[in-house]
Design an enzyme around this catalytic site. Structure first.
Site, PDB file in Angstrom:
ATOM      1  N   CYS A  34       0.822  -1.195   0.000  1.00 56.15           N
ATOM      2  CA  CYS A  34       0.000   0.000   0.000  1.00 56.15           C
ATOM      3  C   CYS A  34       0.855   1.243   0.000  1.00 56.15           C
ATOM      4  O   CYS A  34       2.006   1.194  -0.388  1.00 56.15           O
ATOM      5  CB  CYS A  34      -0.903  -0.040   1.214  1.00 56.15           C
ATOM      6  SG  CYS A  34      -0.101  -0.855   2.589  1.00 56.15           S
TER       7      CYS A  34
ATOM      8  N   ARG B 236      -1.322   2.743  -6.123  1.00 55.38           N
ATOM      9  CA  ARG B 236      -0.542   1.725  -5.417  1.00 55.38           C
ATOM     10  C   ARG B 236      -1.413   0.694  -4.720  1.00 55.38           C
ATOM     11  O   ARG B 236      -0.932  -0.347  -4.298  1.00 55.38           O
ATOM     12  CB  ARG B 236       0.320   2.395  -4.365  1.00 55.38           C
ATOM     13  CG  ARG B 236       1.399   3.266  -4.917  1.00 55.38           C
ATOM     14  CD  ARG B 236       2.505   2.390  -5.447  1.00 55.38           C
ATOM     15  NE  ARG B 236       3.637   3.171  -5.833  1.00 55.38           N
ATOM     16  CZ  ARG B 236       4.885   2.831  -5.547  1.00 55.38           C
ATOM     17  NH1 ARG B 236       5.128   1.754  -4.871  1.00 55.38           N
ATOM     18  NH2 ARG B 236       5.875   3.550  -5.962  1.00 55.38           N
TER      19      ARG B 236
ATOM     20  N   TRP C  80      -3.815  -2.167   0.070  1.00 53.93           N
ATOM     21  CA  TRP C  80      -4.080  -3.235  -0.896  1.00 53.93           C
ATOM     22  C   TRP C  80      -3.829  -4.533  -0.141  1.00 53.93           C
ATOM     23  O   TRP C  80      -2.686  -4.883   0.154  1.00 53.93           O
ATOM     24  CB  TRP C  80      -3.127  -3.100  -2.076  1.00 53.93           C
ATOM     25  CG  TRP C  80      -3.375  -4.029  -3.218  1.00 53.93           C
ATOM     26  CD1 TRP C  80      -4.129  -3.788  -4.324  1.00 53.93           C
ATOM     27  CD2 TRP C  80      -2.828  -5.346  -3.396  1.00 53.93           C
ATOM     28  NE1 TRP C  80      -4.095  -4.865  -5.177  1.00 53.93           N
ATOM     29  CE2 TRP C  80      -3.312  -5.836  -4.634  1.00 53.93           C
ATOM     30  CE3 TRP C  80      -1.995  -6.161  -2.636  1.00 53.93           C
ATOM     31  CZ2 TRP C  80      -2.985  -7.089  -5.122  1.00 53.93           C
ATOM     32  CZ3 TRP C  80      -1.668  -7.429  -3.124  1.00 53.93           C
ATOM     33  CH2 TRP C  80      -2.162  -7.873  -4.357  1.00 53.93           C
TER      34      TRP C  80
ATOM     35  N   ASN D  32       3.310  -0.254   5.851  1.00 53.58           N
ATOM     36  CA  ASN D  32       3.361  -0.950   4.576  1.00 53.58           C
ATOM     37  C   ASN D  32       4.343  -2.096   4.738  1.00 53.58           C
ATOM     38  O   ASN D  32       5.508  -1.848   5.034  1.00 53.58           O
ATOM     39  CB  ASN D  32       3.848   0.031   3.493  1.00 53.58           C
ATOM     40  CG  ASN D  32       3.845  -0.586   2.116  1.00 53.58           C
ATOM     41  OD1 ASN D  32       3.321  -1.681   1.926  1.00 53.58           O
ATOM     42  ND2 ASN D  32       4.412   0.108   1.160  1.00 53.58           N
ATOM     43  N   GLY D  33       3.898  -3.333   4.595  1.00 52.39           N
ATOM     44  CA  GLY D  33       4.808  -4.467   4.739  1.00 52.39           C
ATOM     45  C   GLY D  33       4.163  -5.607   5.502  1.00 52.39           C
ATOM     46  O   GLY D  33       2.942  -5.669   5.620  1.00 52.39           O
TER      47      GLY D  33
ATOM     48  N   GLU E 227       3.226  -9.668 -23.974  1.00 52.36           N
ATOM     49  CA  GLU E 227       2.920  -8.354 -23.417  1.00 52.36           C
ATOM     50  C   GLU E 227       1.542  -7.864 -23.886  1.00 52.36           C
ATOM     51  O   GLU E 227       0.765  -7.305 -23.104  1.00 52.36           O
ATOM     52  CB  GLU E 227       4.022  -7.359 -23.821  1.00 52.36           C
ATOM     53  CG  GLU E 227       3.803  -5.913 -23.429  1.00 52.36           C
ATOM     54  CD  GLU E 227       3.698  -5.673 -21.914  1.00 52.36           C
ATOM     55  OE1 GLU E 227       3.933  -6.592 -21.131  1.00 52.36           O
ATOM     56  OE2 GLU E 227       3.341  -4.546 -21.544  1.00 52.36           O
TER      57      GLU E 227
ATOM     58  N   LYS F 265      -1.399  -6.971 -21.295  1.00 51.34           N
ATOM     59  CA  LYS F 265      -2.059  -5.652 -21.252  1.00 51.34           C
ATOM     60  C   LYS F 265      -3.560  -5.824 -21.349  1.00 51.34           C
ATOM     61  O   LYS F 265      -4.321  -5.211 -20.612  1.00 51.34           O
ATOM     62  CB  LYS F 265      -1.611  -4.764 -22.420  1.00 51.34           C
ATOM     63  CG  LYS F 265      -0.405  -3.919 -22.377  1.00 51.34           C
ATOM     64  CD  LYS F 265      -0.132  -3.064 -21.206  1.00 51.34           C
ATOM     65  CE  LYS F 265       0.334  -3.828 -19.994  1.00 51.34           C
ATOM     66  NZ  LYS F 265       1.700  -3.703 -19.598  1.00 51.34           N
TER      67      LYS F 265
ATOM     68  N   GLU G  41      -5.139  -7.567 -18.111  1.00 52.33           N
ATOM     69  CA  GLU G  41      -5.120  -6.849 -16.831  1.00 52.33           C
ATOM     70  C   GLU G  41      -6.082  -5.665 -16.796  1.00 52.33           C
ATOM     71  O   GLU G  41      -6.583  -5.324 -15.738  1.00 52.33           O
ATOM     72  CB  GLU G  41      -3.700  -6.444 -16.411  1.00 52.33           C
ATOM     73  CG  GLU G  41      -3.024  -5.421 -17.259  1.00 52.33           C
ATOM     74  CD  GLU G  41      -1.600  -5.122 -16.787  1.00 52.33           C
ATOM     75  OE1 GLU G  41      -1.315  -5.235 -15.595  1.00 52.33           O
ATOM     76  OE2 GLU G  41      -0.782  -4.756 -17.648  1.00 52.33           O
TER      77      GLU G  41
ATOM     78  N   HIS H 236       0.683 -27.194 -31.024  1.00 50.08           N
ATOM     79  CA  HIS H 236       0.981 -28.194 -30.001  1.00 50.08           C
ATOM     80  C   HIS H 236       0.022 -28.123 -28.817  1.00 50.08           C
ATOM     81  O   HIS H 236       0.350 -28.568 -27.732  1.00 50.08           O
ATOM     82  CB  HIS H 236       2.439 -28.040 -29.550  1.00 50.08           C
ATOM     83  CG  HIS H 236       3.409 -28.163 -30.677  1.00 50.08           C
ATOM     84  ND1 HIS H 236       3.734 -29.368 -31.253  1.00 50.08           N
ATOM     85  CD2 HIS H 236       4.064 -27.222 -31.385  1.00 50.08           C
ATOM     86  CE1 HIS H 236       4.569 -29.168 -32.254  1.00 50.08           C
ATOM     87  NE2 HIS H 236       4.783 -27.859 -32.355  1.00 50.08           N
TER      88      HIS H 236
ATOM     89  N   LYS I  35       0.177  -0.978  -8.364  1.00 47.28           N
ATOM     90  CA  LYS I  35       1.271  -0.598  -9.253  1.00 47.28           C
ATOM     91  C   LYS I  35       2.597  -1.254  -8.895  1.00 47.28           C
ATOM     92  O   LYS I  35       3.328  -1.705  -9.750  1.00 47.28           O
ATOM     93  CB  LYS I  35       1.406   0.929  -9.232  1.00 47.28           C
ATOM     94  CG  LYS I  35       2.470   1.468 -10.184  1.00 47.28           C
ATOM     95  CD  LYS I  35       2.065   1.276 -11.627  1.00 47.28           C
ATOM     96  CE  LYS I  35       3.119   1.753 -12.594  1.00 47.28           C
ATOM     97  NZ  LYS I  35       2.891   1.228 -13.944  1.00 47.28           N
TER      98      LYS I  35
END
Ligand code: F6R
Length: 623
Positions: free
Chosen positions: A11, A36, A83, A109-110, A496, A500, A503, A519, A618
């Site tokens: 967060c 974030r 988050w 945060n952690g 990629e 994109k 998400e 295959h 993020k």
């Protein structure tokens, strides 16, 4: 409290001490930090000897709507967006948390890994808990030590130091003590935190974008450091109270960089910034004779660079796709063997590395925990570790032996766009540099450099077809599955493109090497699963066309992205996007641009929250 109910967080943190009304400053900062993490948000202010605390679930908007005229938060405070990684998203778990005796409030945060033993210790001493979080355990441990410390002096700071000596895990914290109205204590271990120095005011943030509007003078805390802030001063110490000299830095951000301007979303703004961000990635990085690249921050002489026998690239997510492109380019142009590792795997894999191996970490934020841990693992084994990062002063940038800054400017959209193409540009320049130190001729070098110089202009050309790409995207927006297919250098770009899209639009999409489809994945092909083919490389065009025909024969709608000069038979493509031709090494960059726009416009057509997709944040600062 079981691990499952622990509320570890990834967060962001903001704090202020000065003469202004703290609530508005905290909320403005949280709005800038919301990318974030956005499960819940909260602020605490200290006035007299009482805290005013407000928390809301969901967006910061819910919090700012709840602030009432009658509430007085005073002139010092802390704030947080959360988050959640474990346990519930609830108001009681939202930060700030208050200690049992009401002396402290804290944002964190952690993850406190040994919270269970600390909680048992505190339980036995009569502490009661109201939330499911490890953070609440931490704030109570500080209170426990405060009660034991002698009065006077820096009792507040000493109790935080003492408490943290018992904590295993990661943290960036900001703490208020109701008996010290003029002070805030902050500390960090593996979680970013910086101090912003203003005129008779101080700021704290986990990310510079939260305070860039107020001050450009900052100090980044290092791991294991605490700071005691008043409105006019600050001092930094270790956990054992040894004094540390602060290193002051200047933020080079402009306010436009962190504002939407005329754009509806940061993602779109950042897509359109790519001509500039790529020019910035290259600025001052060509040799005088324009035949090779140079990077001041690598800390390696040409002789040392020539001695490299192997390069290992580590990263996560989009940055990992940039590593795959690096593998193709460096092997092709410099003939140095390259391996690409997911940072989260590498850190625990105990991979045998040969002598003369260079380890490169790619990370936009420079804070991704797995990437940082992979770097630490390589350093522990004595390998030279270099980093490609965007955020100056970030943990990975500071802890690496050297590296290359991307100079992309702040990337706010959760889906990485301009940072990815800058990474591709830098790895192409690295391939050029290493190639020129080995077998690449002067002429090959100058044409490579010329292509790089022309790149921003070609990106602008692709961006000019935004409306056409939007019209195509809208035709695909109702699908629930999509495949992205490409060969060689286009394989990472297929990955990629698929990332994109998934998400931000929540469409299930996957990337594959085009020929691998036979295959297995071909079983998915039907009129309900369109395919996006990346057919920009002229040397393998016919092979790619054969793959296109295989899916056309099975009823799939096909969008082809191709380059000028490549003949795509009409019957091969339902939709065709043609981009300018360029040097083979730079095709990944140009091909990425239409895929970013395609994903963006599909997500927009589906009404998705583009800059803050569900479940994402993020910068991933937990495992
Ligand atoms: C996807 C995305 C993520 C990041 C990944 C690594 O759009 O942004 O996959 O690329 O979390 O982040 P950094 O580069 O900051 O280490």
């Amino acid at each position: 409290m079981s691990l499952a109910s622990m509320t570890a967080v990834m967060c962001s943190i903001i704090g202020y001490i000065g003469d202004k009304d703290v609530a508005q400053i905290l909320i403005d900062g949280l709005e800038r930090l919301e990318y974030r993490g956005y499960d819940s948000a909260g602020i605490a202010g200290l006035k007299g000897d009482s805290f005013t605390i407000l928390k809301r679930l969901g967006r910061v908007k819910n919090l700012s709507d709840a602030v009432e005229q009658s509430m007085n938060f005073g002139n010092s405070g802390i704030g947080h967006t959360r988050w959640a990684t474990h346990g519930g998203v609830s108001e009681k778990n939202a930060h700030p948390h208050v200690s049992f005796g009401g002396i402290f409030t804290l944002v964190h945060n952690g993850v406190v890994e040994n919270y269970e033993s600390i909680k048992t210790f505190l339980d036995e001493r009569g502490y009661e808990f109201y939330s499911d979080t490890d953070t609440e355990v931490l704030v109570n441990l500080i209170e426990y030590h405060y009660r034991k410390e002698q009065d006077g002096g820096d009792k507040f700071l000493r109790s935080v130091q003492k408490a943290l000596l018992h904590v295993r895990g990661t943290y960036g914290i900001a703490v208020l003590c109701k008996y010290n109205i003029c002070e805030i204590v902050v500390a960090r271990k593996s979680s970013p935190l910086l101090i912003g120095i203003g005129e008779n005011e101080m700021f704290i943030a986990s990310d510079a974008c939260a305070i860039a509007a107020h001050t450009k003078n900052v100090v980044y805390l290092n791991d294991g450091e605490l700071a005691l802030l008043t409105k006019s001063d600050f001092s930094i110490t270790t956990m054992k109270n040894e004094k540390i000299d602060a290193v002051r830095c200047k933020l080079d951000w402009r306010m436009e960089d962190v504002s939407l301007g005329e754009y509806e979303h940061f993602m779109l703004k950042e897509i359109y910034e790519q001509p500039l961000s790529l020019a910035n990635a290259m600025r001052g990085r060509f040799s005088d004779d324009l035949s090779t690249a140079k990077f001041g921050g690598l800390q390696l002489s040409p002789r040392e660079l020539r001695q490299i026998d192997r390069i290992v690239f580590c990263a996560c997510g989009t940055a990992w796709h940039a590593c795959l492109v690096a593998e193709y380019l460096i092997e092709r142009y410099a003939r140095i063997p390259v391996e690409v590792e997911y940072a989260s795997e590498f850190r625990y894999r105990n991979a045998p590395l040969e002598k003369n191996t260079l380890v490169f970490i790619i990370s936009q934020s420079g804070e991704t925990l797995d990437s940082f841990a992979a770097m630490q693992e390589a350093k522990r084994k004595g390998y030279m570790t270099l980093a490609i990062t965007n955020v100056i002063g970030s943990t990975i940038a500071r802890e690496s032996d050297g590296g290359i800054y991307q100079h992309s400017g702040p990337e706010i959209g959760v889906a990485s766009t301009k940072a990815f193409t800058a990474q591709l540009c830098i790895v192409a320049m690295l391939a050029l540099l290493l190639g020129r130190l080995r077998d690449m001729s002067f002429d090959e070098g100058t044409s490579f450099v010329q292509a790089l110089v022309n790149l921003p202009q070609k990106i602008s050309q692709v961006l000019d077809s935004g409306d056409r790409i939007r019209a195509i995207a809208e035709k695909y927006a109702h699908h629930e599955h999509m495949l992205f297919l490409g060969r060689q250098l286009m394989f990472p770009i297929a990955l990629e493109g698929a990332l994109k899209l998934k998400e931000i639009s929540y469409i299930h999409s996957e990337g594959y090497p085009a020929a691998e489809m036979k295959h297995g994945p071909i079983a998915l092909i039907s009129d309900k699963c369109p395919c996006v083919f990346l057919a920009t490389q002229s040397d393998i065009l016919q092979k790619t066309i054969s793959n296109i025909q295989e899916v056309r024969a099975r009823g799939a709608r096909v969008l082809v992205v191709s380059s000028e000069g490549n003949e795509i038979p009409r019957k091969c493509a339902d939709d065709l996007i043609v981009i300018p031709d360029t040097h083979a090494a730079l095709q990944p960059i140009l091909t990425t641009i239409p895929l970013q726009l395609f994903a963006y416009y599909i997500a927009k057509a589906r009404g998705c929250e583009i800059d803050k997709p569900r479940n994402l944040a993020k910068s991933v600062t937990v495992e």
